[in-house]
Design an enzyme around this catalytic site. Structure first.
Site, PDB file in Angstrom:
ATOM      1  CD  GLU A 112     122.555  -5.693 -70.638  1.00  0.00           C
ATOM      2  OE1 GLU A 112     122.080  -6.843 -70.728  1.00  0.00           O
ATOM      3  OE2 GLU A 112     121.940  -4.665 -71.031  1.00  0.00           O
ATOM      4  CG  ASN A 115     125.472 -10.725 -74.442  1.00  0.00           C
ATOM      5  OD1 ASN A 115     125.258 -10.248 -75.549  1.00  0.00           O
ATOM      6  ND2 ASN A 115     124.522 -10.849 -73.532  1.00  0.00           N
ATOM      7  CE  LYS A 148     122.123  -8.732 -77.362  1.00  0.00           C
ATOM      8  NZ  LYS A 148     122.264  -9.282 -76.002  1.00  0.00           N
ATOM      9  CE  LYS A 185     117.735 -11.786 -68.820  1.00  0.00           C
ATOM     10  NZ  LYS A 185     118.634 -10.626 -68.863  1.00  0.00           N
ATOM     11  CG  ASN A 238     116.321  -1.611 -74.530  1.00  0.00           C
ATOM     12  OD1 ASN A 238     116.126  -1.967 -73.378  1.00  0.00           O
ATOM     13  ND2 ASN A 238     116.786  -2.441 -75.453  1.00  0.00           N
ATOM     14  CB  ALA A 239     115.124  -0.634 -80.392  1.00  0.00           C
ATOM     15  CB  THR A 240     117.805  -5.420 -78.721  1.00  0.00           C
ATOM     16  OG1 THR A 240     117.434  -5.191 -77.355  1.00  0.00           O
ATOM     17  CG2 THR A 240     119.124  -6.178 -78.756  1.00  0.00           C
TER      18      THR A 240
END
Length: 354
Positions: free
Chosen positions: A213, A189, A158, A261, A129-131
């Site tokens: 997310e 976040n 974001k 992660k 994916n691109a962020t």
């Protein structure tokens, strides 16, 4: 075991929950058949990120503690590095051992990981994916459009730094820019309280957002479970896994997706095992990094490849670094990564890393 410390500058400062960082510091871990109980050469990376792993000093101490004895024992990654309180150190030792094993077997690391997890043959390519960062609606949409034109089929935006209404406008602009066929994700976040998160997911559902997310604080498992029950948008947990284990999240019914992660989980083997556990519970895994150097980042590609039919993963993190330990053997092309054919992580690509 040979341990070499490194420091790599970032291309731009990175804001974290513990303040701004301008470099990534860690350790290259090397195993050699002449000095260690391994079947071939192996290389690993331990790059701690406080908040996700132990500190740099604790990582150094764990590696030194393991290195103060004789050779690394056997072929069990759990014997290489202390496992419970030093995940980055364990990652370095486990990766070096896995690399050595895969090299000795003449297969890519992904094959070894898939076999150990009982998964079928790994994939040859991994979707990425691109962020897209926080910006005004027009700029956010343009960044998303540019990513899609470069070949990305999944874009993560974001959110959470602005008023909810502004984020809804931004995501609407992104959806208009990329069309209906591109998967759009949002990453808060942990910025929202429960009521804001509930309204956000309600608004995002109409924009066909695939998942949000970390909408709530990392420790709010009950709140995430409620969001899942009430919303048509999936909930993905990331920061939560730095505080509680995968089984606790699954037992709480708190996630539709887990963001894994490998460095924070203590090794590629643990990340693939976590993916299997998640799948068995009906939860989807995706793989990302803790802004690692190229050795660990390439290993994360193998982790993703070992997971059958993995969704687009957050592996487009190499450009955050201004320099790296070695040239990248797994660059992103048109939104995906070709998995190095090996043997090991990337054959001899990292043999000269010091």
């Amino acid at each position: 075991m040979k341990v070499t410390e490194f420091s790599l500058p970032l291309a731009r400062p990175l804001e974290t929950a513990r303040g701004e960082i301008t470099e990534r510091e860690g350790f290259v871990v090397r195993l050699d058949p002449e000095t260690d109980d391994v079947p071939a050469r192996g290389v690993g990376e331990a790059t701690p990120l406080p908040g996700w792993t132990e500190s740099l000093s604790a990582c150094r101490a764990a590696l030194e503690e393991r290195n103060s004895g004789t050779a690394v024992a056997g072929a069990n990654p759990n014997s290489a590095i202390p496992a419970s309180d030093a995940p980055a150190a364990r990652h370095g030792g486990a990766l070096a051992l896995l690399d050595a094993t895969a090299r000795a077997d003449g297969v890519p690391l992904s094959t070894t990981l898939a076999s150990e997890a009982g998964f079928p043959e790994p994939a040859e390519t991994v979707p990425v994916n691109a962020t897209v960062g926080d910006d005004a609606a027009t700029a956010t949409a343009e960044a998303a459009r540019s990513a899609v034109e470069s070949g990305y089929r999944t874009v993560k935006v974001k959110v959470g730094a602005r008023a909810l209404e502004a984020d809804v406008e931004r995501l609407r602009a992104v959806r208009d820019a990329v069309g209906e066929s591109v998967r759009v994700r949002a990453d808060a976040n942990g910025a929202w309280g429960r009521e804001t998160a509930r309204r956000a997911l309600s608004e995002f559902e109409a924009l066909d957002v695939a998942y949000v997310e970390q909408p709530l604080a990392a420790d709010d498992l009950a709140g995430h479970a409620t969001l899942r029950a009430e919303s048509g948008v999936d909930v993905a947990l990331d920061e939560t896994l730095a505080e509680v284990d995968v089984e606790t999240v699954l037992d709480a019914d708190a996630a539709d997706v887990l963001v894994l992660k490998p460095m924070a989980l203590g090794g590629p083997d643990r990340a693939v095992a976590a993916a299997r556990t998640a799948r068995e519970a009906g939860v989807e895994p995706v793989v990302t990094t803790t802004i690692d150097a190229v050795v660990a980042r390439t290993a994360a590609v193998h982790v993703a490849a070992a997971i059958p039919d993995v969704r687009a993963c957050g592996l487009a993190t190499g450009d955050v670094l201004a320099s790296d330990l070695a040239p990248d053997p797994a660059p992103i092309e048109e939104g995906s990564i070709d998995v190095p054919e090996g043997p090991g992580i990337a054959g001899a690509a990292f043999d000269d890393v010091r």
